[in-house]
Design a protein around this motif. Structure first.
Motif, PDB file in Angstrom:
ATOM      1  N   ASP A 307     -14.102   3.830   6.030  1.00 23.34           N
ATOM      2  CA  ASP A 307     -13.006   4.308   6.861  1.00 23.34           C
ATOM      3  C   ASP A 307     -11.969   3.196   7.006  1.00 23.34           C
ATOM      4  O   ASP A 307     -12.282   2.098   7.474  1.00 23.34           O
ATOM      5  CB  ASP A 307     -13.523   4.720   8.238  1.00 23.34           C
ATOM      6  CG  ASP A 307     -14.406   5.954   8.163  1.00 23.34           C
ATOM      7  OD1 ASP A 307     -14.219   6.744   7.221  1.00 23.34           O
ATOM      8  OD2 ASP A 307     -15.287   6.108   9.034  1.00 23.34           O
ATOM      9  N   LEU A 308     -10.740   3.487   6.599  1.00 22.60           N
ATOM     10  CA  LEU A 308      -9.686   2.489   6.620  1.00 22.60           C
ATOM     11  C   LEU A 308      -8.862   2.598   7.894  1.00 22.60           C
ATOM     12  O   LEU A 308      -8.621   3.696   8.393  1.00 22.60           O
ATOM     13  CB  LEU A 308      -8.767   2.655   5.401  1.00 22.60           C
ATOM     14  CG  LEU A 308      -9.427   2.563   4.021  1.00 22.60           C
ATOM     15  CD1 LEU A 308      -8.401   2.815   2.922  1.00 22.60           C
ATOM     16  CD2 LEU A 308     -10.087   1.204   3.829  1.00 22.60           C
ATOM     17  N   ASN A 309      -8.404   1.443   8.378  1.00 19.47           N
ATOM     18  CA  ASN A 309      -7.473   1.478   9.499  1.00 19.47           C
ATOM     19  C   ASN A 309      -6.094   1.905   8.989  1.00 19.47           C
ATOM     20  O   ASN A 309      -5.885   2.083   7.793  1.00 19.47           O
ATOM     21  CB  ASN A 309      -7.405   0.114  10.204  1.00 19.47           C
ATOM     22  CG  ASN A 309      -7.026  -1.018   9.255  1.00 19.47           C
ATOM     23  OD1 ASN A 309      -6.174  -0.850   8.373  1.00 19.47           O
ATOM     24  ND2 ASN A 309      -7.652  -2.183   9.428  1.00 19.47           N
ATOM     25  N   PHE A 310      -5.159   2.044   9.903  1.00 18.52           N
ATOM     26  CA  PHE A 310      -3.838   2.563   9.529  1.00 18.52           C
ATOM     27  C   PHE A 310      -3.148   1.676   8.503  1.00 18.52           C
ATOM     28  O   PHE A 310      -2.584   2.164   7.518  1.00 18.52           O
ATOM     29  CB  PHE A 310      -2.961   2.679  10.790  1.00 18.52           C
ATOM     30  CG  PHE A 310      -1.531   3.063  10.483  1.00 18.52           C
ATOM     31  CD1 PHE A 310      -1.183   4.385  10.222  1.00 18.52           C
ATOM     32  CD2 PHE A 310      -0.525   2.098  10.444  1.00 18.52           C
ATOM     33  CE1 PHE A 310       0.131   4.742   9.925  1.00 18.52           C
ATOM     34  CE2 PHE A 310       0.784   2.440  10.147  1.00 18.52           C
ATOM     35  CZ  PHE A 310       1.108   3.771   9.894  1.00 18.52           C
ATOM     36  N   SER A 312      -4.460  -0.538   6.298  1.00 17.94           N
ATOM     37  CA  SER A 312      -5.110  -0.498   4.994  1.00 17.94           C
ATOM     38  C   SER A 312      -4.844   0.813   4.271  1.00 17.94           C
ATOM     39  O   SER A 312      -4.618   0.845   3.060  1.00 17.94           O
ATOM     40  CB  SER A 312      -6.622  -0.716   5.153  1.00 17.94           C
ATOM     41  OG  SER A 312      -6.904  -1.981   5.683  1.00 17.94           O
ATOM     42  N   GLN A 313      -4.875   1.916   5.020  1.00 18.30           N
ATOM     43  CA  GLN A 313      -4.605   3.221   4.408  1.00 18.30           C
ATOM     44  C   GLN A 313      -3.160   3.313   3.920  1.00 18.30           C
ATOM     45  O   GLN A 313      -2.875   3.873   2.859  1.00 18.30           O
ATOM     46  CB  GLN A 313      -4.875   4.343   5.420  1.00 18.30           C
ATOM     47  CG  GLN A 313      -4.814   5.754   4.835  1.00 18.30           C
ATOM     48  CD  GLN A 313      -5.882   5.988   3.794  1.00 18.30           C
ATOM     49  OE1 GLN A 313      -7.064   5.759   4.041  1.00 18.30           O
ATOM     50  NE2 GLN A 313      -5.469   6.431   2.606  1.00 18.30           N
TER      51      GLN A 313
END
Length: 359
Positions: A307-310, A312-313
């Motif tokens: 699950d990526l943070n904002f 990284s995404q």
């Protein structure tokens, strides 16, 4: 605590990267050479795939080169005309290097090529530095003064189309800097390094530029070469990871400042021998890692993206959906950090001078 790099898709320890990049930055500032030929192998040892290590270190070199070049611009210690001639050769060499990189990447051999290139280059550089530094130490102990020839001519000095370079007070064939730039650009594209370890001695001993103009002009050239390398790697392979670049740049810029201060106070003759030994040790480590070590492919890489943070995404989506603009953004990001570092350094330098004058 490890963090996930969304582009390289590996977990890394940010503290390790900051410390290593700072150490390499100190060495760069102390000895006046680029640290790419050390930092890229270190990134590989940390588990970052070689193709990504090359691309991101090139982006890091761009930031540190902009920082250093801005300082030399403010001091008026660089030759733009000579630099542009080298850049022309650098652009050609970089294009050839990227073509070679693409070929070996296409046949699945690029990691081996990068490892072999570093192994041989580091062995050559380390050996030459060690011999030279030990010779200087021996001469210093025996108080020997060696007279060197003022002019040594090579085949490259016989090339046609001579041009005047007023800043350096030279009358030189335009092909001399172009050929040197071609070699530097080719190596930079393959290995993700600035090429200062080739460019600086070539400018001093082959082009015969005034020593005071060499560092600034070298950094000026490295900016353009690094821009081309960064953009082509980003656009063709999507291998620039801004999170990794940020960690590298912060550590490198801090380290370079410390190294430059130490260089003003320390006699680097003995340290140069230690630097050579370090380079040889890294070359041996690369050889061992490439041909003898057992690699656990699941140790750092992952086929499942967590699950990526904002942030990284955003990086991942930006790189995949708009590679052209992502490449440009990577370049501007590095340039901004480099310029900011240069002006911050200038601010504190002026502030220190004012405080000394008041006292």
């Amino acid at each position: 605590m490890d963090v996930f790099l969304p582009i390289a898709q590996v977990f890394v320890n940010p503290i390790e990267i900051l410390i290593l990049s700072a150490i390499v930055g100190v060495l760069s500032g102390l000895f006046g050479v680029g640290g790419g030929f050390l930092m890229t192998p270190f990134l590989i040892f940390l588990g970052i795939p070689p193709a990504y290590a090359v691309a991101n270190e090139a982006n890091n070199i761009l930031a540190t080169s902009v920082s250093g070049s801005t300082t030399h611009y403010l001091k008026n210690t660089l030759d733009y005309k000579m630099g542009l001639m080298i850049v022309i050769g650098g652009a050609i060499g970089t294009s050839l290097g990227i073509f070679t990189f693409s070929y070996f990447k296409g046949i699945g051999k690029i990691d081996t090529v990068i490892s072999l290139a570093y192994m041989y280059i580091l062995a050559i550089i380390g050996s030459l530095m060690l011999v030279e530094s030990l010779g200087e130490i021996d001469k210093a102990k025996r108080n020997i003064l060696v007279k060197k020839k003022l002019h040594v001519h090579y085949w490259i000095h016989g090339l046609p189309l001579r041009m005047r370079f007023p800043k350096s007070k030279l009358y030189e064939s335009i092909f001399t800097p172009i050929v040197i730039g071609l070699v530097v650009g080719f190596i930079a594209a393959i290995m993700g390094i600035g090429g200062a370890f080739i460019l600086v001695p070539a400018m001093i001993y082959i082009i015969k530029m005034p020593t005071k103009l060499v560092p600034g002009t070298s950094l000026f050239v490295t900016i353009f070469v690094s821009v081309i390398v960064t953009f082509l790697h980003s656009f063709n392979y999507g291998s620039i990871d801004l999170l990794l670049v940020f960690l590298l740049v912060i550590g490198s810029i801090i380290g370079v400042q410390i190294g430059q201060k130490l260089g003003e106070k320390i006699d680097s003759s003995g340290l140069r021998a230690l630097m050579a030994i370090l380079i040889l040790a890294v070359g041996i480590a690369i050889a061992y890692d490439s041909f003898f070590a057992d690699h656990d492919t699941n140790s750092t890489t992952t086929s499942i993206i967590p699950d990526l943070n904002f942030f990284s995404q955003f990086i991942l989506d930006f790189s995949n959906e708009m590679p052209f603009f992502y490449g440009l953004f990577s370049i501007m990001f590095a340039i901004f950090l480099g310029v900011a570092a240069a002006f911050i350094r200038r601010f504190f330098s002026n502030f220190k001078k004012q405080m000394l004058m008041k006292s």
